[in-house]
Design an enzyme around this catalytic site. Structure first.
Site, PDB file in Angstrom:
ATOM      1  N   LYS A  20     168.341  53.641  38.437  1.00 26.20           N
ATOM      2  CA  LYS A  20     168.882  52.918  37.278  1.00 26.20           C
ATOM      3  C   LYS A  20     170.414  52.913  37.326  1.00 26.20           C
ATOM      4  CE  LYS A  20     169.775  53.705  32.425  1.00 26.20           C
ATOM      5  NZ  LYS A  20     169.283  52.481  31.807  1.00 26.20           N
ATOM      6  N   ILE A 438     166.664  42.471   9.302  1.00 20.50           N
ATOM      7  CA  ILE A 438     165.473  43.189   9.758  1.00 20.50           C
ATOM      8  C   ILE A 438     165.672  44.703   9.763  1.00 20.50           C
ATOM      9  CG2 ILE A 438     163.771  43.328  11.640  1.00 20.50           C
ATOM     10  CD1 ILE A 438     163.834  40.669  10.045  1.00 20.50           C
ATOM     11  N   GLY A 439     166.877  45.164   9.607  1.00 25.66           N
ATOM     12  CA  GLY A 439     167.055  46.605   9.464  1.00 25.66           C
ATOM     13  C   GLY A 439     168.284  47.156  10.127  1.00 25.66           C
ATOM     14  N   ARG A 522     165.784  49.430  32.932  1.00 27.12           N
ATOM     15  CA  ARG A 522     165.586  49.990  31.588  1.00 27.12           C
ATOM     16  C   ARG A 522     164.435  50.985  31.579  1.00 27.12           C
ATOM     17  NH1 ARG A 522     167.099  47.764  26.562  1.00 27.12           N
ATOM     18  NH2 ARG A 522     168.492  46.013  26.896  1.00 27.12           N
ATOM     19  N   TRP A 568     153.883  53.514  21.312  1.00 27.30           N
ATOM     20  CA  TRP A 568     155.085  53.810  22.100  1.00 27.30           C
ATOM     21  C   TRP A 568     155.257  55.313  22.334  1.00 27.30           C
ATOM     22  CZ3 TRP A 568     158.862  49.624  19.698  1.00 27.30           C
ATOM     23  CH2 TRP A 568     158.534  48.381  20.251  1.00 27.30           C
ATOM     24  N   GLU A 612     150.159  45.875  20.766  1.00 31.06           N
ATOM     25  CA  GLU A 612     150.281  46.328  22.146  1.00 31.06           C
ATOM     26  C   GLU A 612     149.166  47.229  22.632  1.00 31.06           C
ATOM     27  OE1 GLU A 612     153.969  47.604  23.604  1.00 31.06           O
ATOM     28  OE2 GLU A 612     155.038  45.950  22.674  1.00 31.06           O
ATOM     29  N   HIS A 648     157.479  44.028   9.837  1.00 27.45           N
ATOM     30  CA  HIS A 648     158.206  43.165  10.770  1.00 27.45           C
ATOM     31  C   HIS A 648     157.561  43.242  12.144  1.00 27.45           C
ATOM     32  CE1 HIS A 648     161.235  41.467  13.324  1.00 27.45           C
ATOM     33  NE2 HIS A 648     161.307  42.586  13.987  1.00 27.45           N
ATOM     34  N   HIS A 701     168.945  37.578  20.143  1.00 29.01           N
ATOM     35  CA  HIS A 701     169.264  37.962  21.520  1.00 29.01           C
ATOM     36  C   HIS A 701     170.441  37.197  22.074  1.00 29.01           C
ATOM     37  CE1 HIS A 701     165.118  38.974  20.750  1.00 29.01           C
ATOM     38  NE2 HIS A 701     165.381  40.039  21.480  1.00 29.01           N
TER      39      HIS A 701
HETATM   40  N1  GLN Z   1     164.025  47.765  11.910  1.00 26.54           N
HETATM   41  C1  GLN Z   1     164.183  47.684  13.326  1.00 26.54           C
HETATM   42  C2  GLN Z   1     165.549  47.098  13.647  1.00 26.54           C
HETATM   43  O1  GLN Z   1     166.015  46.317  12.883  1.00 26.54           O
HETATM   44  C3  GLN Z   1     163.132  46.827  13.936  1.00 26.54           C
HETATM   45  C4  GLN Z   1     163.246  46.799  15.419  1.00 26.54           C
HETATM   46  C5  GLN Z   1     162.164  46.054  16.097  1.00 26.54           C
HETATM   47  O2  GLN Z   1     161.507  45.218  15.549  1.00 26.54           O
HETATM   48  N2  GLN Z   1     161.912  46.351  17.314  1.00 26.54           N
HETATM   49  O3  GLN Z   1     166.130  47.387  14.670  1.00 26.54           O
HETATM   50 ZN    ZN Z   2     161.921  42.987  15.969  1.00 17.50          ZN
END
Ligand code: GLN
Ligand code: ZN
Length: 765
Positions: A20, A438-439, A522, A568, A612, A648, A701
């Site tokens: 890596k 989203i956080g 990664r 995970w 997953e 989410h 992204h």
């Molecule tokens: N709450 C997480 C963030 O905002 C959600 C991350 C994710 O969905 N992988 O980073």
């Molecule tokens: Zn996400």
């Protein structure tokens, strides 16, 4: 008699992630390709040395690749999509691989990278080769042959690993035109965005590839190779008839009459309905994975019964997906029975490549209660040889956390969504189309520096807390200025959404060097579930309340859901996933209750990896969905009627599981939408999704500021199937990988778009 022993592959990242670091230095131009090759070959050499030291009878060669084995194979076959072609012509094979995988290479124009997707049901991602209808192949396997030459120094019989022709085509996709293949890099969370592709039209390339494989086999034979491991993992899937028929045709053409032994490998499941097909293919031997057999199934006995008399059977006894030591005494029983039937036609192996487990346990400080119970890749080599040699007594039994028949009955919320939503609207008093995120907010260098200092003991707990509070205060102030409706604390204190909670719950062990390749350079370090899960104390309340105290706006709390925690992590050895998931759900349920008691009105339970853990075969999927959905419902069950539960998912392929997503019954779900070309919204329309939705209006992204018109399209489309009262406006994932400047620019546009839309809607009504 000592049986043949081999592995299906070994981790290539190196025990200290050398590969890596070398690759990342190379990409930054800090080391030369020559230096990269040297470091990589040192890892390759030590992987072989480990196999020799352990005493394996076959040396596995060709599993060592720089980025991904499917990608390497594609490049060796000359499969370079047109958008890379001009620049790729200037590069050697190694740089071509990096260019296709990353979309960038030194002195080359940036283009969209190849799509990547999950490797069966693992958290490893492969790159999806893109074929065009008129695809030409131009094989060059000289690097593989050079690898074989290096391996000869060990004077041990060599087995070369190759992706099987049919699995390779099955996992590839056909792109009609260059433009339709535009794809963006995978989600920062490592989440998968598409499922395994099985477009039967890729079968049109069988005839072109057959002579290439045949020729390669000749070259390997001429090099003195003894066996070829042909990975055909699709043999464990529910295969359509055209794929089954293709197996017969391909292996009839490829069969060898000399003594180059072709060993066809299957893994991650039993052969299932493909048993008859597989045992009768004209190859020297088969490999089967017995780690997934259900209790009392004895599928391996059926394989032995049906296997023609001259064929080799490699049995994958040592579980290559588990970090737990094998129960060698139990495995020895299987070995004895198999050996009676097969004699020296029995080979002993790992169930799959060891790529999916960490490299070496020897530098870890393992806590006393699990000492001797774990085995990483290096330790699994020893297990295999112990089993072959019948040296069984020195082995400790695996973890024996008994099955507690955890008597927790999954609960769910009492009131239906309609009742809850009304109560929540009355309490929250939000505008139409509320805006939120989203956080996470940018993980800045100041956050990372503070955490590093704290980890090294250079920063006291109190100073670390103060540093994180400062970051939280900054994130809150920014959100107020931007005019968002529902704020978040920003997750500054979290390294990773799973690791953070694993470090606070009882029942997890976090290794120091337990890295596993996720994709390219990664790596992830999955926590290991070692005992019953308990929540010793509240995990997030203090941080969230700190944020809540800084603003009059509503602050949404952030939790990671039980299914994602489980998927995970490495699960325990002897307990059902269902039971462990319910324990995790109970911990989260308690956290929800505590947050609510502390005055938090909206709680998001992230389920980025909800899908997953889905079993590979249709017949097994209903059971998974049942406990996954119930576990999520259980977490939310402590929420009062007017506490709003969000979830989410950075995932868009809901075609086959919207019913389950609906059954989770979150009040609001925020999802990835912008990349999937809005198809997701069609699915929501067809199925009349009952609860509230926040379709991600832009792709986090990309560093580019999203275009307001594009964001607007997402909402306009959503409005066709979901009433405005049930719609939210948000990005499609957390913002931790972006910087503040990009974040401010994007959210300014988002809030602006929401306000304008609100004004238009109220003018209409
Ligand atoms: N709450 C997480 C963030 O905002 C959600 C991350 C994710 O969905 N992988 O980073
Ligand atoms: Zn996400």
């Amino acid at each position: 008699m000592t049986l043949q022993t081999h592995i299906l592959g070994y981790p290539r990242i190196g025990a200290k992630r050398q590969l890596k670091f070398a690759e990342e230095q190379y990409w930054k131009g800090e080391i030369s390709q020559q230096q990269l090759l040297q470091q990589a070959q040192a890892v390759e050499h030590s992987n072989w040395q480990a196999q020799i030291d352990a005493g394996l009878s076959l040396l596995t060669v060709g599993d060592f690749v720089y980025y991904d084995a499917i990608l390497t194979h594609a490049v060796r076959l000359g499969i370079i999509p047109a958008r890379f072609a001009t620049e790729a012509a200037k590069l050697n094979q190694l740089d071509q691989q990096f260019y296709l995988a990353r979309g960038r290479a030194a002195n080359c124009q940036d283009v969209a990278a190849l799509e990547m997707t999950k490797w069966f049901d693992t958290n490893y991602h492969y790159l999806v080769p893109e074929l065009v209808p008129q695809q030409q192949f131009k094989a060059d396997f000289s690097e593989l042959l050079a690898q074989v030459d290096r391996a000869k120094a060990f004077n041990t019989p060599i087995k070369v690993v190759l992706p099987g022709l049919l699995s390779f085509l099955y996992l590839s996709r056909i792109v009609a035109t260059e433009h339709s293949s535009h794809v963006l890099p995978a989600c920062a969370c490592g989440n998968d965005h598409t499922s395994v592709n099985a477009d039967p039209t890729t079968l049109q390339f069988v005839d072109a590839l057959l002579p290439i494989y045949a020729d390669l086999f000749d070259q390997l034979k001429a090099r003195g190779v003894d066996y070829v491991q042909i990975d055909e993992p699709i043999l464990v899937l529910d295969l359509a008839v055209e794929w089954q028929a293709a197996f017969e045709r391909v292996y009839n053409v490829l069969q060898r009459r000399d003594d180059l032994g072709l060993i066809l490998t299957s893994y991650f499941e039993t052969l299932g309905a493909n048993l008859n097909l597989a045992v009768n293919l004209p190859v020297a031997g088969l490999h089967i994975d017995i780690s997934r057999e259900k209790a009392g199934e004895f599928f391996w006995k059926k394989v032995i019964d049906q296997l023609p008399a001259h064929k080799i059977l490699s049995i994958g006894l040592i579980n290559g997906r588990s970090v737990w030591a094998s129960d060698l005494l139990a495995l020895n029983e299987i070995r004895r029975t198999a050996e009676q039937a097969l004699g020296d036609r029995l080979w002993l192996a790992t169930s799959c490549s060891l790529l999916h487990v960490p490299v070496d346990l020897s530098s870890e400080q393992v806590p006393a209660d699990i000492a001797g119970k774990l085995a990483f890749a290096r330790q699994k080599l020893d297990e295999l040889v112990s089993l072959a040699q019948g040296r069984l007594d020195s082995k400790t039994q695996p973890t024996t956390t008994p099955d507690h028949s955890f008597a927790l009955l999954a609960q769910s919320r009492a009131e239906p969504f309609a009742v809850r939503f009304k109560a929540q609207q009355a309490k929250l008093n939000l505008p139409l189309l509320p805006t939120t995120t989203i956080g996470s907010f940018p993980q800045t260098s100041s956050i990372r520096a503070a955490r590093a200092a704290w980890n090294k003991g250079q920063l006291s707990d109190a100073d670390y807390r103060a540093a994180m509070q400062k970051e939280i205060a900054y994130a809150i102030a920014q959100q107020q200025q931007l005019g968002l409706d529902v704020l978040v604390h920003g997750e500054a204190e979290r390294t990773d959404m799973v690791e953070y909670f694993a470090s606070l719950l009882d029942g997890f062990w976090l290794s120091k060097f337990g890295w596993v390749q996720s994709y390219g350079s990664r790596c992830v370090r999955p926590p290991i579930i070692v005992a019953d899960i308990h929540r010793p104390q509240a995990m997030t309340v203090e941080w969230i309340c700190y944020a809540n105290g800084l603003t009059n706006k509503i602050v949404k709390a952030m939790l990671t859901g039980p299914v994602t925690m489980l998927n995970w992590s490495f699960p325990p050895a002897h307990r059902s996933r269902r039971e462990v998931c319910l324990q995790l759900a109970e911990a989260i349920r308690l956290e929800v209750a505590d947050l609510q008691d502390a005055g938090i009105a909206i709680i998001q339970i992230d389920e980025a990896a909800f899908r997953e853990g889905l079993p590979l075969r249709k017949a097994d999927q209903a059971e998974y969905w049942d406990w996954a959905v119930k576990s999520f419902q259980h977490c939310a069950s402590s929420a009062r009627v007017d506490t709003q539960i969000h979830t989410h998912m950075c995932y868009s392929d809901f075609k086959d599981c919207l019913a389950q997503i609906s059954a989770m019954d979150a009040d609001v779900i925020t999802i990835e939408t912008s990349r999937s070309g809005l198809q997701l919204l069609d699915v929501f329309q067809q199925h009349a999704y009952p609860n509230a939705v926040g379709p991600g209006v832009y792709d986090i992204h990309s560093p580019r500021t999203p275009n307001a018109a594009h964001m607007r399209q997402v909402i306009d489309k959503a409005l066709q199937s979901i009433p405005a009262e049930r719609l939210w406006i948000n990005p499609d994932c957390g913002l931790k990988t972006r910087n503040w400047e990009e974040t401010r620019a994007a959210l300014t546009e988002l809030v602006h778009m929401a306000k304008q839309l609100r004004a238009e809607l109220s003018a209409q009504s």
